[in-house]
Design a protein around this motif. Structure first.
Motif, mmCIF file in Angstrom:
data_model
loop_
_atom_site.group_PDB
_atom_site.id
_atom_site.type_symbol
_atom_site.label_atom_id
_atom_site.label_comp_id
_atom_site.label_asym_id
_atom_site.label_seq_id
_atom_site.Cartn_x
_atom_site.Cartn_y
_atom_site.Cartn_z
ATOM 1 N N HIS A 1 -27.073 55.104 13.943
ATOM 2 C CA HIS A 1 -26.105 54.116 13.463
ATOM 3 C C HIS A 1 -26.547 53.548 12.128
ATOM 4 O O HIS A 1 -27.740 53.505 11.828
ATOM 5 C CB HIS A 1 -25.938 52.987 14.484
ATOM 6 N N LYS B 1 -15.952 58.768 18.638
ATOM 7 C CA LYS B 1 -16.928 58.194 19.586
ATOM 8 C C LYS B 1 -16.207 57.215 20.499
ATOM 9 O O LYS B 1 -15.341 56.467 20.045
ATOM 10 C CB LYS B 1 -18.006 57.446 18.788
ATOM 11 N N HIS C 1 -25.583 60.085 25.414
ATOM 12 C CA HIS C 1 -26.817 59.569 26.032
ATOM 13 C C HIS C 1 -27.095 60.362 27.306
ATOM 14 O O HIS C 1 -26.243 61.093 27.793
ATOM 15 C CB HIS C 1 -26.651 58.100 26.439
ATOM 16 N N ASP D 1 -30.130 57.101 18.748
ATOM 17 C CA ASP D 1 -29.501 55.783 18.675
ATOM 18 C C ASP D 1 -30.255 54.875 17.688
ATOM 19 O O ASP D 1 -30.187 53.658 17.792
ATOM 20 C CB ASP D 1 -29.434 55.116 20.052
HETATM 21 ZN ZN LIG Z 1 -25.252 54.631 19.800
#
Ligand SMILES: [Zn+2]
Length: 450
Positions: A86, A196, A251, A354
């Motif tokens: 991110h 997403k 994830h 992440d």
């Molecule tokens: Zn994320």
């Protein structure tokens, strides 16, 4: 839908490229990203951003009209790719802020990724629309740092996930299926690289996404030939998403141990699984193992503000006593086990961290930590590096067929890390970065080796 040519998807300056002589990395040990064993004594030549040839090292006359970089005793691997990171969520890697998504702050993160050998990232949601301009500037050669692919804002849940302090225009929260379709259409009009979505009820504490909403948004994304990556936590949610034709799990499944039957379903549906092992661990790693913070490699990535937080006198004690730590440890353990099961079964495994989402998941540093975690989960260093390079390149190629990254092979973008120690002997040797080339251009000031 992505009609914009992506051939210029790099961040190096066009002027620098035009002037650039071909470069020959001479006599390297080559780990090419395909998963093949190391090849000793190899010459790699690249020009104008792309790899030209990979052949046995010359022994007599040196080729003319090339700049020769001696790599005897060094190992060369492809630049790392994070398919889940991110941008613009934290200030100074340390403080979540709705004001963090600025050109300056995003560029700083992109440069940091690049210095640590992460030459391509997917900014997987929570982007302001500024990201589209930044991506265009990169393609024109006017913005440095790791190459950005973007999922735009991404689609969350009203009063639900993602529970991060971001600006209202960093996320869509559609109330129903119709709104979700419009949100997808709007992102498609900006030529996002993928979509997403967040499907998670935070252990039942927040509302989960309505199945009608995610079914509609996945269908709409597929109309635009866009893949959908889902934030997922539970096995039950993962199974519902498979039925709704999701493409990528962003994830690990962490509430249950998965079985080979689940693995086979992922294979049958051609679903990618990005384990993000470093994610849960980042909540307690620095409290449990403060020695990890001693290296320059860590400290430069963390920066002074985050370092001050992590080294505060009460940080370790408070963190180890927190309820979240106990949960994160359990989740991490299951994530590690599930990754090994799915890898062994032959599921397509991506690589992401992440990083940038919360303090402690540090751009550049955490990607190297993820490699080490994959090894702790039972993969060999070669297998771990292959996921972060060639396999992730395969995932990105499925997202955008014009993008050839992740391999050291003719025609691929010259994204290359030169290491001064053998990463196959010890995966931590990926820290020993001698030099990084991104699209054929030498990255200034690479990460410190120690
Ligand atoms: Zn994320």
């Amino acid at each position: 839908m992505r009609t914009l040519a992506c051939a210029l998807m790099f961040s190096a300056s066009l002027a620098a490229l035009a002037q650039q002589k071909a470069i020959l990395l001479h006599d390297a040990a080559l780990v090419d990203g395909t998963g093949a064993q190391v090849r000793p004594h190899v010459d790699i030549t690249f020009r104008k951003g792309y790899i030209d040839s990979v052949r046995p090292a010359f022994t007599k006359d040196a080729p003319k009209n090339v700049e020769i970089v001696n790599c005897t005793g060094k190992t060369v691997i492809p630049g790392l790719i994070s398919a889940h990171s991110h941008l613009g969520i934290l200030l100074d890697n340390a403080t979540p802020s709705p004001n963090a998504y600025t050109t300056e702050n995003v560029t700083k993160a992109l440069n940091q990724f690049e210095r640590y050998g992460v030459t391509t990232i997917v900014s997987l949601g929570l982007n302001r629309d500024l990201v589209y301009q930044l991506r265009d500037q990169q393609r024109e050669g006017n913005l440095g740092g790791a190459t950005i692919l973007t999922a735009g804002r991404g689609i969350g849940v009203p009063k639900g996930a993602p529970g991060l302090d971001v600006a209202p225009d960093q996320i869509y929260r559609p109330a129903n299926a119709e709104e979700a379709r419009k949100d997808v259409d709007e992102m498609a009009s900006h030529h996002v690289d993928l979509i997403k979505m967040w499907l998670d009820s935070g252990h039942g504490k927040i509302p989960a996404m309505d199945p009608a909403v995610y079914t509609a948004l996945i269908e709409e994304a597929h109309k635009h030939h866009l893949k959908v990556a889902a934030h997922v936590y539970t096995l039950a949610d993962a199974k519902s998403l498979i039925n709704a034709n999701v493409d990528i799990f962003a994830h690990s499944v962490r509430d249950h141990v998965v079985d080979p039957g689940f693995a086979q379903t992922l294979i049958d549906h051609k679903i990618w699984y990005i384990p993000t092992l470093a994610l849960d661990e980042a909540f307690y790693l620095y409290a449990e193992d403060p020695a990890i913070m001693k290296s320059e490699f860590f400290q430069q990535a963390a920066g002074p503000e985050l370092l001050a937080k992590l080294q505060a006198p009460d940080y370790a004690e408070k963190t180890m006593a927190a309820a979240q730590t106990e949960q994160a440890k359990k989740d991490h353990e299951i994530a590690m086990k599930n990754l090994k099961t799915l890898y062994d079964a032959g599921v397509s495994i991506g690589f992401g961290t992440d990083s940038g989402a919360v303090p402690g998941r540090i751009p550049g540093f955490t990607e190297h930590r993820e490699l080490a975690d994959l090894v702790s989960a039972g993969l060999t260093p070669l297998q771990a590096i292959t996921l972060a390079t060639g396999e992730n390149g395969r995932l990105l190629h499925e997202i955008n067929s014009k993008l050839n990254v992740g391999l050291i092979k003719d025609g691929y973008s010259a994204d290359i890390i030169i290491l001064s120690a053998d990463p196959l002997m010890d995966v931590h040797n990926t820290h020993k970065i001698d030099a990084v080339y991104h699209h054929g251009v030498l990255v200034p000031n690479p990460a410190p080796q120690n």
